[in-house]
Design a protein around this motif. Structure first.
Motif, PDB file in Angstrom:
ATOM      1  N   ARG A 140      -4.069   1.570 -10.744  1.00  0.00           N
ATOM      2  CA  ARG A 140      -3.058   2.436 -10.139  1.00  0.00           C
ATOM      3  C   ARG A 140      -3.402   2.742  -8.681  1.00  0.00           C
ATOM      4  O   ARG A 140      -2.540   2.678  -7.796  1.00  0.00           O
ATOM      5  N   VAL A 141      -4.653   3.073  -8.413  1.00  0.00           N
ATOM      6  CA  VAL A 141      -5.087   3.368  -7.045  1.00  0.00           C
ATOM      7  C   VAL A 141      -4.861   2.154  -6.144  1.00  0.00           C
ATOM      8  O   VAL A 141      -4.321   2.269  -5.035  1.00  0.00           O
ATOM      9  N   LEU A 142      -5.274   0.982  -6.622  1.00  0.00           N
ATOM     10  CA  LEU A 142      -5.124  -0.216  -5.795  1.00  0.00           C
ATOM     11  C   LEU A 142      -3.661  -0.528  -5.516  1.00  0.00           C
ATOM     12  O   LEU A 142      -3.283  -0.807  -4.368  1.00  0.00           O
ATOM     13  N   ARG A 143      -2.842  -0.468  -6.545  1.00  0.00           N
ATOM     14  CA  ARG A 143      -1.446  -0.877  -6.368  1.00  0.00           C
ATOM     15  C   ARG A 143      -0.678   0.078  -5.458  1.00  0.00           C
ATOM     16  O   ARG A 143       0.237  -0.351  -4.740  1.00  0.00           O
ATOM     17  N   VAL A 144      -1.017   1.348  -5.475  1.00  0.00           N
ATOM     18  CA  VAL A 144      -0.347   2.302  -4.579  1.00  0.00           C
ATOM     19  C   VAL A 144      -0.590   1.912  -3.126  1.00  0.00           C
ATOM     20  O   VAL A 144       0.335   1.868  -2.303  1.00  0.00           O
ATOM     21  N   GLN A 145      -1.839   1.637  -2.772  1.00  0.00           N
ATOM     22  CA  GLN A 145      -2.157   1.284  -1.392  1.00  0.00           C
ATOM     23  C   GLN A 145      -1.648  -0.116  -1.026  1.00  0.00           C
ATOM     24  O   GLN A 145      -1.198  -0.341   0.103  1.00  0.00           O
ATOM     25  N   ILE A 146      -1.716  -1.033  -1.968  1.00  0.00           N
ATOM     26  CA  ILE A 146      -1.195  -2.378  -1.708  1.00  0.00           C
ATOM     27  C   ILE A 146       0.297  -2.318  -1.401  1.00  0.00           C
ATOM     28  O   ILE A 146       0.789  -2.958  -0.462  1.00  0.00           O
ATOM     29  N   GLU A 147       1.026  -1.551  -2.199  1.00  0.00           N
ATOM     30  CA  GLU A 147       2.463  -1.408  -1.965  1.00  0.00           C
ATOM     31  C   GLU A 147       2.736  -0.687  -0.652  1.00  0.00           C
ATOM     32  O   GLU A 147       3.659  -1.052   0.090  1.00  0.00           O
ATOM     33  N   LYS A 148       1.937   0.336  -0.342  1.00  0.00           N
ATOM     34  CA  LYS A 148       2.130   1.102   0.889  1.00  0.00           C
ATOM     35  C   LYS A 148       2.049   0.207   2.118  1.00  0.00           C
ATOM     36  O   LYS A 148       2.813   0.373   3.081  1.00  0.00           O
ATOM     37  N   TYR A 149       1.137  -0.749   2.089  1.00  0.00           N
ATOM     38  CA  TYR A 149       0.945  -1.630   3.249  1.00  0.00           C
ATOM     39  C   TYR A 149       1.571  -3.004   3.028  1.00  0.00           C
ATOM     40  O   TYR A 149       1.203  -3.974   3.685  1.00  0.00           O
ATOM     41  N   ARG A 150       2.511  -3.054   2.112  1.00  0.00           N
ATOM     42  CA  ARG A 150       3.356  -4.236   1.893  1.00  0.00           C
ATOM     43  C   ARG A 150       2.558  -5.489   1.539  1.00  0.00           C
ATOM     44  O   ARG A 150       2.901  -6.600   1.951  1.00  0.00           O
TER      45      ARG A 150
END
Length: 274
Positions: A140-150
């Motif tokens: 969850r932590v990784l995917r939030v930041q990955i999505e944030k920075y496209r």
């Protein structure tokens, strides 16, 4: 005597007719029972059979579970050994197109590899039930930041991630955000420390069927292998691709050799801006 024989014949006829009638009834009852048994077996089989994955996220979770042993045995580089068929088992056509579109026209893309340091002993200490919860919080932590920075997740294996970004700064900022949020997450703090290694590299890749191949994919994985838990390392190519005003701090490390790749390579530690 004739009368007696006649009576006996009548009785035999009655018995035979009755037997035939009973036999037919028993056969019908047996057939009905067999049908009911078959239906019960079918219902039981359907109840015990795992439901098919309904979307790409479900397929990804199942792929993670099946691949956990591989990434534990082979480290982060095990990610680049996954087959195209493995990827296609969870990625939709739209997702594969998004992955391919991350690369520039010349095939240049920034790749990000990560995994949890010492995940096998950590899993052993926590037990499988808790480990699944830790993995879910980590993802969850990784995917939030990955999505944030496209960014776009290319594939996962166990606790390892391979992610593509359009530019180097986005990858570095996503990595910094991940390291910051990992230590803040309540679940991970309770069972931690959960320390993640991250490596970033920029270069030309070969894109096919929603996956990336080539020397630069291996390079990115090797950079991640060098990192320690909580650390972000980047190749010289990443530094060259960053703008002068990029919101990251870079610390140059001693040149190193990377297994399977010729020559020495300059590696940089990525730090948050002061």
């Amino acid at each position: 005597m004739a009368i007696v024989l006649g009576v006996v014949c009548v009785v035999l006829v009655v018995v035979i007719v009755g037997f035939a009638r009973d036999r037919g009834r028993l056969q019908r009852q047996l057939g009905d029972a067999q049908l009911r048994v078959a239906q019960l077996e079918s219902d039981l089989d359907a109840a015990l059979r795992p439901l098919p994955p309904t979307n790409s996220a479900d397929r990804a979770v199942r792929r993670v579970i099946r691949a956990a042993t591989r990434v534990r045995e082979h480290g982060i580089t095990g990610l680049i050994q996954s087959t195209v068929e493995d990827l296609q088992s969870w990625a939709s056509d739209a997702e594969r197109a998004d992955i391919l579109n991350m690369a520039a026209s010349d095939g240049t893309v920034t790749l990000f590899f990560s995994d949890i340091e010492n995940s096998t002993p950590l899993n052993d200490r926590l037990g499988d039930t808790t480990w699944v919860k830790v993995l879910a919080a980590h993802d969850r932590v990784l995917r939030v930041q990955i999505e944030k920075y496209r960014g776009q997740v290319v594939k996962t294996a166990g606790d390892g991630f391979m992610v593509a970004f359009r530019d180097a700064e986005a990858a570095c900022r996503a990595a910094l955000g991940i390291q910051r949020d990992l230590v803040r997450d309540v679940t991970l703090r309770r069972h931690g420390p959960i320390r993640v290694r991250i490596g970033v590299h920029t270069g030309q890749v070969v894109a096919r069927d929603g996956d990336y191949f080539g020397r630069n994919v291996a390079m990115a994985a090797r950079v991640a292998d060098l990192a320690e838990g909580g650390e972000i390392l980047a190749s010289n190519a990443v530094v060259d691709a960053l703008d002068d005003d990029a919101a990251v701090v870079l610390e140059e490390l001693e040149p190193v050799e990377l297994k399977g790749l010729a020559g020495e390579h300059t590696i940089w530690r990525v730090l948050p801006p002061e």
